[in-house]
Design an enzyme around this catalytic site. Sequence first.
Site, mmCIF file in Angstrom:
data_model
loop_
_atom_site.group_PDB
_atom_site.id
_atom_site.type_symbol
_atom_site.label_atom_id
_atom_site.label_comp_id
_atom_site.label_asym_id
_atom_site.label_seq_id
_atom_site.Cartn_x
_atom_site.Cartn_y
_atom_site.Cartn_z
ATOM 1 N N GLU B 303 0.862 -1.201 0.000
ATOM 2 C CA GLU B 303 0.000 0.000 0.000
ATOM 3 C C GLU B 303 0.892 1.244 0.000
ATOM 4 O O GLU B 303 0.749 2.134 0.832
ATOM 5 C CB GLU B 303 -0.913 -0.029 1.231
ATOM 6 N N CYS B 401 -10.673 0.729 8.423
ATOM 7 C CA CYS B 401 -9.810 1.879 8.708
ATOM 8 C C CYS B 401 -10.311 3.134 8.013
ATOM 9 O O CYS B 401 -10.401 4.192 8.607
ATOM 10 C CB CYS B 401 -8.343 1.574 8.401
ATOM 11 N N CYS B 402 -10.692 3.035 6.737
ATOM 12 C CA CYS B 402 -11.011 4.250 6.001
ATOM 13 C C CYS B 402 -12.338 4.901 6.399
ATOM 14 O O CYS B 402 -12.381 6.130 6.565
ATOM 15 C CB CYS B 402 -10.970 3.986 4.506
#
Lengths: 634, 634
Positions: B303, B401-402
């Site tokens: 990522e 998470c986002c």
Amino acid sequence: MKNYKLSDNFLGYYQDLILQQVLPYQYQILNDAVPGVEKSHAIENFRIAAKEADGKFYGMVFQDSDVAKWLEAASYALALQPDAALEAQVDEIIRLVGKAQEADGYLDTFFSIKEPEHKWQNLQECHELYCMGHMIEAGVAHYESTGKTTLLSIAEKAADCICARFGKDKTRGVSGHPEIELALMRLYHATGRQAYLDTALYFINERGTEPEYLEEEAKHRGWVHFDMDPSDKEYAQTYAPVRKQEDAVGHAVRAVYLYTGMADAGRTAGDDSLLAACETLWNSITARRMYINSSIGSTGTGEAFTMDYDLPNDTNYSETCASIGLIFFAKQMLDASPLPDSRYADVIERALYNTVLAGMSLDGKNFFYVNPLEANPLYDGKCVTHKHVLSHRPSWYGCACCPPNAARLLTSVSTYLWTVKDTALYANLFAGGRLDLSEEKGITVETVTDYPLDGVIDFRVDTAANTPVSVFGIRIPDWCAMYQITVNGEPVLPEVIHGYARIPLPAGCITQIRLTCTITPQRVFANTSIREDLGCVAIMRGPLLYCIESVDHDGDLRGIFIKKDSPITELPYTRSLLNGIVPLQMEGYRIPPSDALYTYQRPAAEPVTLYAIPYYAWDNRGENEMKVWLHEME
Amino acid sequence: MKNYKLSDNFLGYYQDLILQQVLPYQYQILNDAVPGVEKSHAIENFRIAAKEADGKFYGMVFQDSDVAKWLEAASYALALQPDAALEAQVDEIIRLVGKAQEADGYLDTFFSIKEPEHKWQNLQECHELYCMGHMIEAGVAHYESTGKTTLLSIAEKAADCICARFGKDKTRGVSGHPEIELALMRLYHATGRQAYLDTALYFINERGTEPEYLEEEAKHRGWVHFDMDPSDKEYAQTYAPVRKQEDAVGHAVRAVYLYTGMADAGRTAGDDSLLAACETLWNSITARRMYINSSIGSTGTGEAFTMDYDLPNDTNYSETCASIGLIFFAKQMLDASPLPDSRYADVIERALYNTVLAGMSLDGKNFFYVNPLEANPLYDGKCVTHKHVLSHRPSWYGCACCPPNAARLLTSVSTYLWTVKDTALYANLFAGGRLDLSEEKGITVETVTDYPLDGVIDFRVDTAANTPVSVFGIRIPDWCAMYQITVNGEPVLPEVIHGYARIPLPAGCITQIRLTCTITPQRVFANTSIREDLGCVAIMRGPLLYCIESVDHDGDLRGIFIKKDSPITELPYTRSLLNGIVPLQMEGYRIPPSDALYTYQRPAAEPVTLYAIPYYAWDNRGENEMKVWLHEME
């Protein structure tokens, strides 16, 4: 092979290079006699297995195959020209191989030396059938080239060991790396022994059947070598029975080796369903999954096919060996067709001139395994997505699959030139030399040509009074839109069937046949389903794909465009440039990089002159950027 | 936050969405109350650690951070509007968190429940400092939003535990996932306690020093969690001391979280060498490694950032969280500059409108983690190189998470709008609402605008007689080539410094200031060092990036080109389309795919009309193809 004496300006150079440079160097490598190069140990493994040396096995589990491929290529070399020293080297290695072979015919130094308890338990990862397959191929090649049966006997003993073990009502098995299928077929053709055909068909038919063998094997063996994922059934083409496979998937070399064996077995056994599967897989490759240079394998992950029209130019694998395997497959498809079909020979030609030759430096000393269509030293080998790509050919790896594979293909290239079928003789590829079928078919052909640099091919066909050959077929290459054929100087308009012009051939005389292909630079356009080529063109001249290199463009290919529909000029043939090429000159533009990452003002384009060279010759003037597909600008 | 009341047509919608849709849904998720969604167990972990329930830890090692991010966002929500039910939920979770905290302040349910023997041993993989960092941020946000100290006290206890352990002459440590640095800085600003600044600086200064901590730790701890490679020193930005780091590398979220902490600490401590390093890293990102939508992370592998100008559009990561982190970093850089510099606010604006909003569906129910600039359902999630890319937002992941990160950013978005510095007030972003600094600075500003749909922004500035503010600064956006400013209806030509127009502000009166940006569709051109964008343009209108979707183009974007230099027409604002957009219409061409993979004849191009929509709104009409960069044809 023994029927054709190549004397071709273009391919002859590469044969000479293999004979004079590659094979001797490779022999040194196999014998660990080159300082500074990663140790091969391949011959030493045989010496240890033969109990003529002490030591441990060293190298990859498939290290034996390097020796087998060298033996195969060296055998072809002996057919091309007598060489007592080479013959002695070959004979000595064959002696060692024979001594390393176990009493029951088993032949694999990794297992004989290191893992005798684990034989035949890990067909997924451990390549026994692959290595023995290559030794079988070498045995056939050695026999056909020299008439000697020393290596053929070893091959037959190994094959007998395999046939005794695997088959219906015997032990179940499928090789994780196809090769044994095509090898057993070659041995069947050389010996006529039914067991080899039966076992080849067994391996082909067993593949992908439920419960899938490799997955079952992994459940029960309790040990791993590479820790491959047995549930990845695309990798080794075990996702379905071969007749149900509709897409070319997985490791590209494995795929085309399998399809080669399938096509040979299908033709030989008269199995139409198997041939139909081959046709489906052929179309999957050539209509949807093949690069313009007839290279295959769109990703480095698994060195594999990906999906339809997924053909990235800078992160592809396009392994030299995969194109060699594709040539094997194409040859079998050509042979399996009732009448030869030029689409198979077109792929052979394109893969040979544009990928196999590109895999080797012009001096025969450095080799690409991966053949990118866009290279950039800034990213290649460095960026995480480009780790597998190199923009400069490395010298040699300890594990050498591609160089010996290229060597065996190029030394046996004459076997791809002609097809004899029924009452016709077909010219598939064009290379200078002499075909002598006077004994078998009452016909000889002298070919004179400067192909692929020039489009004129002269055939001097000499037929005996009793020749059964009444048709001379000439492939009209797919790149050739305009051509003329003359017979004894007179223009003719022969019927063209499946891409071959068919010229009636009188018996008992000499016929002069000339094919003149108009050979001019052409733009090639990609299907717009290929996202990566959108807005781009490639350039070909005859069968040769062209590319541009940064060394000809101020060391920088950034922002380069070709001018749309502008003329492409042939520069004079230059003998001193890249071993003799016809460079191309084109109008283009460059938008130089600016400081800003993004701008709202259209950056200015400057006119530049572009120079293109044949793709096979790239990276012979130092590491630099290279591009095949060029963006267009009006 | 408490000084600004947002009443913005555009951003207001998203704040309402977070308040009414996302936070309640997220609360349900954290409490495992949504059937069919992968279990979160995050609250239950706290319940178990608090000894109010029996059971085992479940979830990722950083599962606690989901709760912390929700608490932070919910705290901002309470500042936006009173909500007794939400407040009760928040208070109850804070009570649980407090009870789960160990006596010494240690707070991490994974270790408390599951691995109490392994605390602090695996900072590389196990995220203790990351999770506590997020809880510290939540504590500060809760305190600043509600005035309550319940969570702030927990945060201080946790921070005290960390400060007692780590530092010079104490235990060595560096977090594998930066976050603690920026969190301690926030806590320092809220409390003024020196230890928090010192420890933040310690973590920053220790990173990347020899012997590198994470590698040392891995040698000695003798156990692994994820089996990460400790020798990959780019991944967590430990390849050099931070002041020697010149390229933004590794995991993009980790990188920008670290840089955020560095910039805050550099400004706060007056450490110019640290700020200089931040400037270098800022330039590395924004001048060479950032997508046009201000997203970052060119590869799914790690990522991560890759290399300069390596910005593939269809295999990028461009995580929503990374752009959120980039906004954090930009805000710190803006605050650290002696005079605000619009290049930081330009990035905030672009990331906010074009990546953060794109990360969420228009109904707030589905979320992208990865934000491709070219999407194709044929390949995304399927092709080996595109496994991480999706062309349709999934609903929710167990590890989320986002979405909570987007929730905390959007609820606190008003903190990015204004900067007060010395005697000046600067408008960074443009959103309707009321800034009330009457107590602190004797000034209030009412903003009325339809930005970003329209370019007119009206400020009604009301100054007290004794206001120290004498300059009103307005950012001139980088996309805006033509603008006009009026003061009380009269055109003025104010000085522009670092991208901010500076308007003298009289005291004790009301001043009407209007900025009119000419907002028309514009082509954007990429630096030709970006290989993937060559021959392409993107379209922006004001700060909004546009894209085309196949749903508007017969379900197929293959072979689509935009006509070079042709006009781009604004269609009327359509309230019913995608929650209200200004669609764009353009002339284009399509070359339909043919049957052949490659052709020697130029395929015919048909004229087509193209329709573009704002990128943030893509994938709201069903899964389909999408493209930002469009190939040009004349």
